[in-house]
Design a protein around this motif. Structure first.
Motif, PDB file in Angstrom:
ATOM      1  N   PHE A 163       0.836  -1.203   0.000  1.00 18.37           N
ATOM      2  CA  PHE A 163       0.000   0.000   0.000  1.00 18.37           C
ATOM      3  C   PHE A 163       0.875   1.260   0.000  1.00 18.37           C
ATOM      4  O   PHE A 163       0.643   2.200  -0.773  1.00 18.37           O
ATOM      5  N   TYR A 164       1.894   1.284   0.862  1.00 15.37           N
ATOM      6  CA  TYR A 164       2.804   2.424   0.886  1.00 15.37           C
ATOM      7  C   TYR A 164       3.531   2.576  -0.449  1.00 15.37           C
ATOM      8  O   TYR A 164       3.724   3.691  -0.937  1.00 15.37           O
ATOM      9  N   CYS A 165       3.911   1.440  -1.014  1.00 19.68           N
ATOM     10  CA  CYS A 165       4.684   1.467  -2.257  1.00 19.68           C
ATOM     11  C   CYS A 165       3.863   2.048  -3.403  1.00 19.68           C
ATOM     12  O   CYS A 165       4.380   2.821  -4.218  1.00 19.68           O
ATOM     13  N   VAL A 166       2.594   1.681  -3.473  1.00 17.61           N
ATOM     14  CA  VAL A 166       1.733   2.208  -4.542  1.00 17.61           C
ATOM     15  C   VAL A 166       1.611   3.726  -4.429  1.00 17.61           C
ATOM     16  O   VAL A 166       1.723   4.454  -5.432  1.00 17.61           O
ATOM     17  N   ILE A 167       1.408   4.225  -3.222  1.00 18.96           N
ATOM     18  CA  ILE A 167       1.256   5.672  -3.020  1.00 18.96           C
ATOM     19  C   ILE A 167       2.559   6.398  -3.364  1.00 18.96           C
ATOM     20  O   ILE A 167       2.563   7.414  -4.076  1.00 18.96           O
ATOM     21  N   ILE A 168       3.677   5.870  -2.871  1.00 18.41           N
ATOM     22  CA  ILE A 168       4.967   6.520  -3.122  1.00 18.41           C
ATOM     23  C   ILE A 168       5.319   6.473  -4.600  1.00 18.41           C
ATOM     24  O   ILE A 168       5.821   7.445  -5.180  1.00 18.41           O
ATOM     25  N   SER A 169       5.048   5.325  -5.266  1.00 18.59           N
ATOM     26  CA  SER A 169       5.367   5.200  -6.689  1.00 18.59           C
ATOM     27  C   SER A 169       4.546   6.163  -7.525  1.00 18.59           C
ATOM     28  O   SER A 169       5.067   6.790  -8.472  1.00 18.59           O
ATOM     29  N   ALA A 170       3.255   6.299  -7.198  1.00 18.05           N
ATOM     30  CA  ALA A 170       2.402   7.220  -7.951  1.00 18.05           C
ATOM     31  C   ALA A 170       2.881   8.665  -7.775  1.00 18.05           C
ATOM     32  O   ALA A 170       2.951   9.440  -8.746  1.00 18.05           O
ATOM     33  N   ALA A 171       3.231   9.025  -6.540  1.00 19.33           N
ATOM     34  CA  ALA A 171       3.724  10.376  -6.286  1.00 19.33           C
ATOM     35  C   ALA A 171       5.059  10.618  -6.995  1.00 19.33           C
ATOM     36  O   ALA A 171       5.290  11.689  -7.593  1.00 19.33           O
ATOM     37  N   LEU A 173       6.190   9.080  -9.712  1.00 20.61           N
ATOM     38  CA  LEU A 173       5.988   9.145 -11.159  1.00 20.61           C
ATOM     39  C   LEU A 173       5.398  10.494 -11.570  1.00 20.61           C
ATOM     40  O   LEU A 173       5.794  11.086 -12.591  1.00 20.61           O
ATOM     41  N   PHE A 174       4.491  11.026 -10.755  1.00 25.61           N
ATOM     42  CA  PHE A 174       3.897  12.335 -11.059  1.00 25.61           C
ATOM     43  C   PHE A 174       4.949  13.441 -10.986  1.00 25.61           C
ATOM     44  O   PHE A 174       5.041  14.290 -11.889  1.00 25.61           O
ATOM     45  N   VAL A 175       5.767  13.430  -9.949  1.00 31.41           N
ATOM     46  CA  VAL A 175       6.805  14.460  -9.803  1.00 31.41           C
ATOM     47  C   VAL A 175       7.842  14.340 -10.907  1.00 31.41           C
ATOM     48  O   VAL A 175       8.300  15.342 -11.475  1.00 31.41           O
ATOM     49  N   ALA A 176       8.234  13.104 -11.263  1.00 31.30           N
ATOM     50  CA  ALA A 176       9.220  12.909 -12.324  1.00 31.30           C
ATOM     51  C   ALA A 176       8.696  13.413 -13.664  1.00 31.30           C
ATOM     52  O   ALA A 176       9.450  13.998 -14.464  1.00 31.30           O
ATOM     53  N   THR A 177       7.412  13.208 -13.905  1.00 27.86           N
ATOM     54  CA  THR A 177       6.819  13.706 -15.154  1.00 27.86           C
ATOM     55  C   THR A 177       6.829  15.234 -15.192  1.00 27.86           C
ATOM     56  O   THR A 177       7.107  15.852 -16.224  1.00 27.86           O
ATOM     57  N   LEU A 178       6.530  15.846 -14.049  1.00 30.31           N
ATOM     58  CA  LEU A 178       6.546  17.314 -13.993  1.00 30.31           C
ATOM     59  C   LEU A 178       7.947  17.869 -14.203  1.00 30.31           C
ATOM     60  O   LEU A 178       8.139  18.868 -14.907  1.00 30.31           O
TER      61      LEU A 178
END
Length: 789
Positions: A163-171, A173-178
């Motif tokens: 659960f922690y990994c999914v949240i951290i990975s999504a965050a 990936l979003f920051v890396a895209t920005l």
């Protein structure tokens, strides 16, 4: 060939403790370029290049369906309900290996200089630092450790980490895209993900609820409706890939959102069948036996061990794998010791959380597909997964035997309890039909020896991953109960409304029936403490024995897996229950009684109000089990509604010299104690009869059984006795013993129920060997039944 090799590999490697997915991966390596496909003729004939496209499509479909089935069984409420221990293990056990891998890379200039390593090291660290909940669940299910305390802790910890990994990975990936692409692209990615989640919640979930409404309770799901669910899973996979996510993102999200399995996330429609349970029933066997072996064997086919020798990166990458495993092992142990667990349990939990399998294999498959991983590094990681996962699983299977823990407990018995301390009994109920016979038992409490009943409602684990063993939550105990069926007045039944009774669950009705009985006695004399247990049939005995040991019970009451009636032929209730009873007899920390029900119409016995007079017969042949049966009968004499008949069988005087019974003195002492305790009680009849052979034993029992509603006898399996000479060959159910099997037989013609008592829980000799063989056979049948559900 795939299925033949898959079954052969598991048949050879499974007995040494290698999990099934890793066996299939090894089979793929043996068939691939590292093995038979190194021969050009074999490779072109069996695995031509033209077939790889089709194989890749089949493996992708297999993994999509596998993720969907697993997601349906996930219960995210575990994350919310998790305690400090599980959270600490998840956080430290994941963060420490992740940090250790990056520190090791920083200290290794050769790895920093390699472009491929720099591109994939974040994925490598994330995968080796994390332990997938799916992998842990599959390994523990295969090893029958799902219901153990450490198994539950491992599942909860791994789910929290995921659960922690999914949240951290999504965050991330979003920051890396920005940062590395553009703000517009980052916001587009965020909006598409949110829109996708909203679409599944607003469209897929209402469709699932509509399907539930269309499926009558107790009926299988319509083929067309099931096809709709299947198309939704595949469609969500395609939609997820279109918005830039992996093909498994959609099925994972869809499986979590739709209503789950029995006793799981619940159903929105009262009384309706859980949709998740129906999906698992239909898909799990197909996916696990047909599709998954293909996926894993293809992963092995892609692994070429000769590529490892092409470069020197295999050595530092192997060191990184070793560092991550050691750091995770150390992190789990430290967090366990911090939570005041003993070192042995900490090491076992570390082995569980170091298991590897299909999720790790899929991660490196994807990295190779997107050219983020060379063939050499792919082979190193696949071999690392097989070695780490295989060694951890084999050590786990060899070192962790939770059933042996119960053997260390002092075996508590009703005979030791006497009439001076509280009697604690664990009553197991699988369905509502088991309740009335148990209510008729007259284990009467007294002021000097109160009675505490631990009621355990057991349900099979279907449509979910996490097992349950927890106290029953008091919600609405004024719902329907069996007391109204028996015509016994109850304040609970009078206030129950029709709507509440309709909404009552099976667990509510079972608990209410025992609570009604509790109210017939003064406060503190008779208490009920209900529990709920949800686990696979193959490991259900662990819950029963663990609860009995924790609550220091003197007796475990089990329903027989068949019911016998004078007017109805012997009918099967559930063959899987036989395996549960057999394993409880082997590992119970206290005495065990199996109740074979005769009928469902006998009214319950109350010491305060019952117009019925009940006759109970006890057959005493000698031995510890019969002494325990006599002790239980002595408890029944406290009830004035009970007429107790005790028949002791004796050898003729001329044959007693040949009698080889080391515990004959203990038998005489137990009988004398019983007679002193019941002296002057007019409702107790004791007599002795001389018997030469088994036929005379059966005739005496048949004569007495015609006028009694309950027959009590010791199990005494494996004990040679002249009283049962010639009867052993007719025994159909070894768990009932020779005499119990005869009394429960339809051919015997008895009209009463039968209770078979065993005092010895850790048996020796032929009786134990027979039970172990029976338990092994029944466990394999139970697994087949559960897979086919």
């Amino acid at each position: 060939m795939f299925f033949l090799v898959a079954r052969l590999s598991h048949a050879v490697l499974g007995p040494i403790g290698l999990p099934q997915p890793l066996c299939h991966a090894i089979a793929g390596i043996l068939l691939g370029p590292s093995g038979l496909s190194r021969n050009r003729w074999f490779q072109q004939t069996i695995f031509p290049k033209e077939s790889w496209v089709h194989l890749d499509h089949i493996s992708l479909l297999a993994f999509i369906l596998f993720i969907f089935v697993i997601a349906v069984k996930i219960d995210l409420s575990q994350v919310r309900k998790s305690g400090r221990k599980a959270a600490a293990i998840a956080q430290i056990g994941t963060a420490l290996p992740f940090i250790s891998i990056f520190i090791s890379v920083l200290l290794h200039p050769e790895l920093q200089a390699n472009q491929i390593v720099r591109n994939y090291i974040i994925h490598f660290a994330g995968r080796w630092a994390l332990t997938s909940n799916i992998v842990i669940t599959s390994v523990l299910t295969e090893f029958k450790l799902l219901t153990t305390k450490l198994g539950r802790l491992a599942i909860t910890s791994s789910l929290i980490a995921d659960f922690y990994c999914v949240i951290i990975s999504a965050a991330f990936l979003f920051v890396a895209t920005l940062v590395y692409q553009s703000v517009v692209l980052g916001l587009t990615f965020l909006c598409s993900c949110c829109g996708f989640i909203a679409a599944i919640w607003l469209f897929a979930r209402p469709v699932a609820i509509w399907i539930i409404r269309r499926t009558p309770e107790g009926s299988p799901m319509d083929e067309g409706l099931f096809l709709v669910i299947l198309l939704m899973a595949i469609g969500s996979s395609i939609a997820g890939e279109l918005i830039g996510q992996s093909v498994t993102f959609g099925p994972l999200l869809l499986g979590i959102i739709i209503p789950g399995g029995a006793a799981g996330r619940g159903t929105p429609i009262p009384g309706a069948p859980p949709l998740g349970t129906a999906v698992v029933d239909r898909l799990e066997r197909l996916v696990s036996t047909l599709f998954l072996p293909v996926f894993l064997i293809i992963a092995g086919l892609r692994c070429n061990l000769y590529d490892v020798l092409g470069d020197m990166l295999w050595l530092p990458m192997t060191c990184l794998i070793f560092v991550s495993v050691a750091a995770k092992f150390f992190g789990v142990i430290v967090s366990c010791l911090y939570c005041k667990m003993n070192l042995r349990d900490a090491c076992v939990l570390a082995l569980m959380l170091n298991c590897r399998g299909i999720i790790e294999i899929n991660t490196f498959n994807n990295l190779e597909d997107f050219n983020q991983l060379s063939g050499e590094l792919y082979a190193v990681n696949i071999i690392g997964i097989i070695l780490v996962g295989g060694i951890s699983a084999m050590l786990l299977k060899a070192l962790y035997h939770p059933s042996n823990r119960l053997a260390a407990h002092r075996r508590r018995t009703v005979q030791d309890c006497g009439g001076a301390v509280e009697l604690r009994a664990l009553t197991c109920v699988h369905c509502e039909d088991h309740v009335p016979p148990l209510l008729t038992l007259a284990l009467s409490p007294t002021s000097s020896s109160p009675l505490c009943i631990y009621l355990l409602h057991l349900s099979p684990l279907v449509g979910r991953n996490n097992t349950i063993l927890a106290p029953y939550k008091k919600k609405q105990r004024d719902r329907g109960s069996f007391r109204t069926h028996f015509g016994v007045s109850s304040s609970l039944a009078t206030v129950a409304s029709a709507s509440a009774a309709k909404a009552a669950t099976e667990a509510d009705r079972i608990v209410n029936s025992f609570v009604s009985l509790e109210q017939q006695y003064p406060t503190g004399l008779f208490t009920i403490q209900p529990f709920i247990g949800v686990s696979p049939y193959a490991t259900m005995h662990d819950d029963i024995c663990s609860l009995a040991a924790d609550k220091m019970c003197n007796l475990i009451l089990l329903p027989f897996h068949r019911r016998i009636d004078a007017d109805v032929p012997l009918e099967s209730v559930n063959p899987a229950l036989r395996s549960v009873n057999t394993n409880v007899l082997l590992y119970a920390p206290c005495s065990v009684a199996i109740l074979v029900s005769c009928n469902l119409s006998t009214p319950p016995i109350s010491s305060l109000s019952s117009p019925h007079s009940h006759r109970i017969a006890v057959f005493f042949l000698g031995g510890p089990d019969d002494r325990e049966a006599l002790a239980i009968a002595a408890r029944m004499t406290e009830n004035p509604c009970i007429h107790l008949h005790v028949l002791r069988l004796m050898l003729p005087l001329e044959n007693r010299g040949n009698e080889e019974e080391m515990d004959k003195d203990e038998d005489d002492e137990a009988v004398e104690e019983f007679r002193l305790r019941t002296e002057g009680v007019e409702t107790v009849e004791y007599r002795e009869e001389e018997v030469k052979e088994g036929a005379e034993t059966v005739n005496l029992m048949r004569e007495m059984s015609e006028k009694c509603g309950l027959l009590v006898v010791g199990r005494e399996e494996g004990r040679v006795s002249p009283f049962t000479a010639g009867l052993e060959m007719w025994s159909e159910y070894p768990e009932l013993g020779v005499i119990g099997d005869i009394l429960a037989s339809k051919d015997f013609g008895g009209k009463g129920s039968v209770m078979v008592v065993q005092q010895r829980s850790k048996m020796e000799g032929s009786g134990a060997r027979v039970l172990r063989r029976l338990g092994s056979r029944q466990s394999s049948k139970t697994e087949s039944v559960e897979i086919g559900r």
